[in-house]
Design an enzyme around this catalytic site. Structure first.
Site, mmCIF file in Angstrom:
data_model
loop_
_atom_site.group_PDB
_atom_site.id
_atom_site.type_symbol
_atom_site.label_atom_id
_atom_site.label_comp_id
_atom_site.label_asym_id
_atom_site.label_seq_id
_atom_site.Cartn_x
_atom_site.Cartn_y
_atom_site.Cartn_z
ATOM 1 N N LYS A 103 39.691 54.556 48.814
ATOM 2 C CA LYS A 103 40.005 53.123 48.854
ATOM 3 C C LYS A 103 41.187 52.816 49.772
ATOM 4 O O LYS A 103 42.136 53.568 49.856
ATOM 5 C CB LYS A 103 40.340 52.624 47.453
ATOM 6 C CG LYS A 103 39.136 52.383 46.571
ATOM 7 C CD LYS A 103 39.594 51.604 45.329
ATOM 8 C CE LYS A 103 38.665 51.866 44.148
ATOM 9 N NZ LYS A 103 39.279 51.454 42.881
ATOM 10 N N HIS A 138 45.819 44.193 32.603
ATOM 11 C CA HIS A 138 46.439 45.507 32.403
ATOM 12 C C HIS A 138 47.588 45.425 31.394
ATOM 13 O O HIS A 138 47.728 46.271 30.519
ATOM 14 C CB HIS A 138 46.994 46.051 33.736
ATOM 15 C CG HIS A 138 45.957 46.334 34.765
ATOM 16 N ND1 HIS A 138 46.092 45.956 36.080
ATOM 17 C CD2 HIS A 138 44.750 46.968 34.688
ATOM 18 C CE1 HIS A 138 45.028 46.352 36.770
ATOM 19 N NE2 HIS A 138 44.196 46.965 35.949
ATOM 20 N N ARG A 158 35.991 45.153 29.588
ATOM 21 C CA ARG A 158 35.883 43.699 29.675
ATOM 22 C C ARG A 158 34.478 43.172 29.406
ATOM 23 O O ARG A 158 34.286 42.089 28.901
ATOM 24 C CB ARG A 158 36.302 43.211 31.073
ATOM 25 C CG ARG A 158 37.777 43.324 31.344
ATOM 26 C CD ARG A 158 38.055 43.128 32.812
ATOM 27 N NE ARG A 158 37.388 44.183 33.585
ATOM 28 C CZ ARG A 158 37.497 44.390 34.880
ATOM 29 N NH1 ARG A 158 38.244 43.563 35.597
ATOM 30 N NH2 ARG A 158 36.874 45.362 35.485
ATOM 31 N N SER A 174 41.650 43.365 39.584
ATOM 32 C CA SER A 174 42.556 43.514 40.725
ATOM 33 C C SER A 174 41.876 43.062 42.014
ATOM 34 O O SER A 174 42.485 42.435 42.875
ATOM 35 C CB SER A 174 42.991 44.975 40.849
ATOM 36 O OG SER A 174 43.835 45.321 39.773
#
Lengths: 162, 162, 162, 162, 162, 162
Positions: free
Chosen positions: E41, E17, E90, E128
């Site tokens: 979540k 990040h 990514r 994460s």
């Protein structure tokens, strides 16, 4: 002596896993098949049942050992003096997932190498998840898992359904 | 007579589904749109509501039938004399998932063929999941689902919020 | 009557092509196997030789026709009253290429539909290019191409080498 | 004794190749780095120059051998009693290409296993083709290839330009 | 003035990040780092804790603002006069997910542009989710997250374990 | 002042390129559209013709400049004080190619940032290569390239055919 580890959930063991185990053995002097104890997933078979299944299939084979482990894979490898992680790759989705894992493991323990084998085309569509789904509908599991696993699954589901 | 099946959750029906249904009809003499009853997912619409929506849209069309089914898709196909499964593919992620399913289905029932249509570019980003997310925030659903579905969603959410 | 077209270079015909041809026939009333005349590529077999090979294999089959064409595929389809293009997809690379082609064809001729079949796992690694490479080194082609093609390739290479 | 082969064009040897060579050595008792003689490609370095480069870097290492070969890789492996092919994989494009090759090789010689190592992130963008392109514009090759290769490339291009 | 938004869960903030934040700042005159409040979540850190972490790291920087938001991202952008969404990518899995999101956002608000930056190779494996998994096993987080985050995670887990 | 560069072959300029140019302009204060002079490819239009086409379309626009360059892109950027490279991405194949290029450019010139925009769904299937193929068969180019480019292509092919 080269010791390799083939980690996984093996819930249940499939013909795809067997293919990778057979082919892994040529690469190592000793192969450790390691059942990862996952705190979150609700498994079909307990860790002990999974240990029993793989041990049953490889019962007369001294070059292969079946264990279970919890925690980080690389920490387990370090504690056991294992330097080679073996993973089967079936498709692009597997590949990206494994590439990420291998990169993390390399950061955490650069001395441990991850080796990939490509699952043979005829097994590339088999997953433990799909085996459980087909089993839950009483579908035909021949050609997906070993005969011994079919029996265990039938026992498991007949006890669930009863 | 060629009977094709287009299986899915259709929770809710989107413009992407409609595109595949329209294009599937040219391939078959008769098309069965089949709502899969999924034991695990928590749906927005009940199976009956989903049947009603698709039946409403195709009410005057005798070449198309809307049904629901549970269990393995290939077993349902066998019981209905259906030989063609039709699936829409939007992107690589869909493609790998569908390739795995088609391979398993081919193992379980080699006489049933899976046919793929590529979702048109303008619909390729639409998913039922995303429609539900946008709806939950009261976002604009025009161009994502048919007008009749927008009404049903508004009714559903206004009853949830009340 | 539904007429489908299966276009390709077929230089040479492989077992992967045969798999798609067999499975395509159930989808159409009549199947046209169409050899694309490519101005740039240097082929192993002439168009006439490729026509002869496929005609030989399907000689007694009146529901299948073998032709050659040049120019844009959709223009050929229009001129022949063909509404279904059939393509086999082996992997992600194929998929992206075919997705682009299908989108262009849809722009040029929206009334023509492209249908995809996934090549079976056991054939998914076969390509004409690789067959030619193995043949050039005199490698074993059994299980890659039909027996009749092996003979033709051997004749071709023995005349090249002489 | 486990003998592995790492085949490639190595035109020129890059830091990505060196990474795979270093990591391959732990897997085998003896490693054969094998330069494939390709009839079609126009190489920058001759096969002899490429042999010289790799031999120079590993000159004092008796567990590693550098050879060249022509023809089918699996035939060369059979003739040398080699059972393990090692390949580096950088990304999805590599992966699909290697999966196809491994499947063909498995058909031609089921006793030979292909093992994959993932190129480390910092080397994953390096290719011989790109090194040559940067070199042709006189760009900076540090961090892409070993120092000895930089000298050889500079000699090569200064003789080409002269 | 160009205002860009970098939305995410940031649970926790990783070095990946930080890389995207640093590189985003050159593109905009002002950067809004926006923590998405996700109803479903179960996070490790509360939204307030996450705000505190990012604010701590960028405390002396007036060109960067940290906020939280709920609801649809494009609605938040409209309400704040923001025209640029910045996302890090990514790998292929990220790319397909982001491509779908960007397409939906473009339908909902065509005036808002999505800009992609590729995560640097050395950070491309960090997520994460994985940071939390390693943290839960007390693994080494150096090189994955900033030092301040390591402290916060250790406090969090020591209070959970107590 | 932020100066961005949008490099490419533009042989010919397509509606996909125009989409990226339009959207790039919001990101920069000044946009340089840069035609890469490629020594190897046999182009349809000369570099001068390509400069003329893009200049014609943007003739009244002082915030956009059209140039040609040879050599390494990052060297050209350095010489011009340009810090942002803009690239359009249509699909996975593009993405992997661009990810490799961006990584190399980052090694050669860490101060230059590469920014990606996703080509809109309706343009994602357009490539210059495909435009040339359709043009060579006299196919319909409406909706693929601007009207001015259609004229230039027709002139080009009529002079080739004559």
């Amino acid at each position: 002596m080269r010791i390799g580890i083939y980690p996984g959930s093996f819930d249940p063991l499939t013909n795809g896993h067997l293919d990778i185990i057979e082919r892994s053995r040529g690469i190592c002097d000793r192969l450790v098949v390691a059942i990862a104890i996952n705190r979150e997933k609700q498994p079909l078979f307990t860790v002990d049942e999974r240990l029993e299944i793989i041990n049953h299939i490889y019962k007369d084979d001294s070059s292969l050992e079946v264990v279970s482990f919890s925690g980080l894979l690389v920490e387990f490898c370090k504690s056991q003096g294992i330097h080679y992680i073996i993973r089967g790759v079936r498709n692009i989705t597997d590949f990206e997932y494994e590439m990420t894992n291998a990169s993390v493991n390399n950061k955490l323990a650069p001395e441990i190498e991850t080796i990939f084998l490509m699952t043979k085309g005829e097994y590339a569509f088999i997953s433990s998840k799909m085996v459980k789904e087909i089993a839950s509908y009483n579908g035909d599991l021949t050609s997906l898992v070993p005969q011994f696993v079919i029996q265990k699954i039938q026992n498991k589901y007949s006890s669930i359904r009863r």
